[in-house]
Design an enzyme around this catalytic site. Structure first.
Site, PDB file in Angstrom:
ATOM      1  N   ASP A   1      14.481 -42.921  11.648  1.00 54.93           N
ATOM      2  CA  ASP A   1      13.073 -42.546  11.752  1.00 54.93           C
ATOM      3  C   ASP A   1      12.921 -41.176  12.405  1.00 54.93           C
ATOM      4  O   ASP A   1      13.912 -40.580  12.842  1.00 54.93           O
ATOM      5  CB  ASP A   1      12.289 -43.638  12.519  1.00 54.93           C
ATOM      6  CG  ASP A   1      13.015 -44.137  13.767  1.00 54.93           C
ATOM      7  OD1 ASP A   1      13.982 -43.486  14.197  1.00 54.93           O
ATOM      8  OD2 ASP A   1      12.610 -45.172  14.309  1.00 54.93           O
TER       9      ASP A   1
ATOM     10  N   ASP B   1       8.205 -54.986  21.417  1.00 51.93           N
ATOM     11  CA  ASP B   1       7.249 -55.768  20.625  1.00 51.93           C
ATOM     12  C   ASP B   1       7.874 -56.279  19.320  1.00 51.93           C
ATOM     13  O   ASP B   1       7.164 -56.722  18.424  1.00 51.93           O
ATOM     14  CB  ASP B   1       5.994 -54.932  20.315  1.00 51.93           C
ATOM     15  CG  ASP B   1       6.324 -53.664  19.522  1.00 51.93           C
ATOM     16  OD1 ASP B   1       7.514 -53.421  19.229  1.00 51.93           O
ATOM     17  OD2 ASP B   1       5.376 -52.926  19.187  1.00 51.93           O
TER      18      ASP B   1
ATOM     19  N   HIS C   1       9.626 -54.419  17.191  1.00 52.22           N
ATOM     20  CA  HIS C   1       9.692 -53.456  16.085  1.00 52.22           C
ATOM     21  C   HIS C   1      11.132 -53.049  15.785  1.00 52.22           C
ATOM     22  O   HIS C   1      12.014 -53.109  16.643  1.00 52.22           O
ATOM     23  CB  HIS C   1       8.772 -52.250  16.313  1.00 52.22           C
ATOM     24  CG  HIS C   1       9.219 -51.238  17.304  1.00 52.22           C
ATOM     25  ND1 HIS C   1       8.505 -50.945  18.445  1.00 52.22           N
ATOM     26  CD2 HIS C   1      10.275 -50.403  17.324  1.00 52.22           C
ATOM     27  CE1 HIS C   1       9.112 -49.982  19.113  1.00 52.22           C
ATOM     28  NE2 HIS C   1      10.196 -49.631  18.458  1.00 52.22           N
TER      29      HIS C   1
ATOM     30  N   GLU D   1       6.180 -51.270  13.144  1.00 51.51           N
ATOM     31  CA  GLU D   1       5.459 -52.011  14.169  1.00 51.51           C
ATOM     32  C   GLU D   1       5.030 -53.377  13.623  1.00 51.51           C
ATOM     33  O   GLU D   1       5.025 -53.585  12.397  1.00 51.51           O
ATOM     34  CB  GLU D   1       4.225 -51.213  14.598  1.00 51.51           C
ATOM     35  CG  GLU D   1       4.541 -49.862  15.237  1.00 51.51           C
ATOM     36  CD  GLU D   1       5.021 -49.984  16.684  1.00 51.51           C
ATOM     37  OE1 GLU D   1       5.543 -51.048  17.070  1.00 51.51           O
ATOM     38  OE2 GLU D   1       4.879 -48.993  17.424  1.00 51.51           O
TER      39      GLU D   1
HETATM   40  C1  GLP Z   1      12.251 -46.661  19.400  1.00 52.38           C
HETATM   41  C2  GLP Z   1      13.046 -46.434  18.102  1.00 52.38           C
HETATM   42  C3  GLP Z   1      13.791 -47.666  17.688  1.00 52.38           C
HETATM   43  C4  GLP Z   1      14.453 -48.270  18.910  1.00 52.38           C
HETATM   44  C5  GLP Z   1      13.406 -48.789  19.855  1.00 52.38           C
HETATM   45  C6  GLP Z   1      13.978 -49.337  21.154  1.00 52.38           C
HETATM   46  O1  GLP Z   1      10.891 -46.642  19.279  1.00 52.38           O
HETATM   47  N1  GLP Z   1      12.286 -45.952  17.013  1.00 52.38           N
HETATM   48  O2  GLP Z   1      14.738 -47.349  16.690  1.00 52.38           O
HETATM   49  O3  GLP Z   1      15.268 -49.343  18.528  1.00 52.38           O
HETATM   50  O4  GLP Z   1      12.413 -47.842  20.101  1.00 52.38           O
HETATM   51  O5  GLP Z   1      14.329 -48.297  22.011  1.00 52.38           O
HETATM   52  P1  GLP Z   1      15.227 -48.491  23.271  1.00 52.38           P
HETATM   53  O6  GLP Z   1      16.607 -48.698  22.800  1.00 52.38           O
HETATM   54  O7  GLP Z   1      15.103 -47.210  24.035  1.00 52.38           O
HETATM   55  O8  GLP Z   1      14.686 -49.654  24.025  1.00 52.38           O
END
Ligand code: GLP
Length: 261
Positions: free
Chosen positions: A68, A137, A139, A144
């Protein structure tokens, strides 16, 4: 789905690095799907450490596709996912920048950026192993809650919770972009192997919903239950809400060595 309960984030990082290296050893021009966020960092550090110690495979022919990208940041912004992946992993592995792809957030091409990214993924032959984290959440990438389970790469609006979660990477909440380009859940499901990593108590609830709850757009990561080859690496804290945790441990301990992950 194979859930592997491990001790801590470092052990998760080591096992995830093993999985990535196995894929690259098997196929020198493997296509790696890369995720951002804090969770994959121990994995990336371990891959870089082994590469520098000359015990890792060559990454010269590997191709990478990011999950992304933020929309609205100036090109080259240090928190853009393109810059983050280069800084945290691919530069140090010696992967040339033109072999690392991401959704293109240029303002004048947003309408067809998703379709172009889908075409690029297809012409690369698809992703061999896709690293994934999970949002608090539920995602996946930036899909989302409410995202279509069959969605493809497209523009999305972040929830307030995700913007707050990600504000730590920016000066303030106001600096976190509202829009993103993200592979869809349907895009992610096309990868041949999905490697979900979850660490820390903050992920326990979302992980339990994804792995043991009903498949639902309300928990986008639950779509993984439809994929034929998913490995979930989870530390003790993130496994805290899994009802079948003891069984996962039993299965992993009894796993035949030839099987691999
Ligand atoms: C972000 C990314 C995701 C990631 C998630 C969790 O928003 N777009 O790909 O898995 O959040 O992030 P973290 O590993 O920092 O908790």
């Amino acid at each position: 789905m194979e859930v592997v309960p491990l001790t801590d984030a470092d052990e998760v990082g080591r096992i995830a690095a093993d999985v990535v290296e196995t894929v690259v050893r098997r196929r020198a021009d493997a296509v790696l799907g890369l995720a951002t966020g804090s969770t994959p960092l121990p994995t990336y550090r371990e891959l870089v450490r082994r590469h520098r110690a000359s015990v890792g495979p060559s990454y010269a022919r590997v191709r990478c596709f990011n999950l992304d990208e933020y929309v609205g940041l100036p090109a080259g912004h240090p928190q853009s996912y393109r810059a983050t992946i280069a800084r945290e992993l691919t530069d140090d592995l010696g992967i040339a920048p033109d072999r690392v792809h991401g959704p293109d957030p240029a303002p004048d091409g947003l309408a067809d950026a998703g379709a172009r990214y889908e075409a690029a993924l297809e012409s690369a032959g698809g992703v061999d192993v896709q690293l994934l984290g999970i949002g608090s959440d539920g995602h996946l990438a930036f899909n989302e809650p409410g995202s279509s389970l069959g969605s493809l790469t497209r523009i999305k609006t972040l929830t307030e919770q995700t913007r707050r979660d990600n504000a730590r990477f920016f000066g303030s909440l106001d600096d976190v972009p509202r829009h993103v380009l993200t592979q869809g859940l349907g895009t992610i499901l096309r990868a041949r192997h999905l490697l979900l990593i979850a660490t820390g108590a903050g992920k326990a609830e979302a992980l339990a919903a994804a792995v043991e709850g009903p498949v639902s757009a309300s928990c986008p990561a639950s779509v993984l239950q439809h994929h034929p080859h998913v490995t979930v690496l989870v530390d003790e804290a993130a496994a805290g809400r899994l009802e079948r945790r003891d069984h996962y441990r039993e299965v992993y301990d009894a796993k035949p060595a030839w099987q691999g992950l």
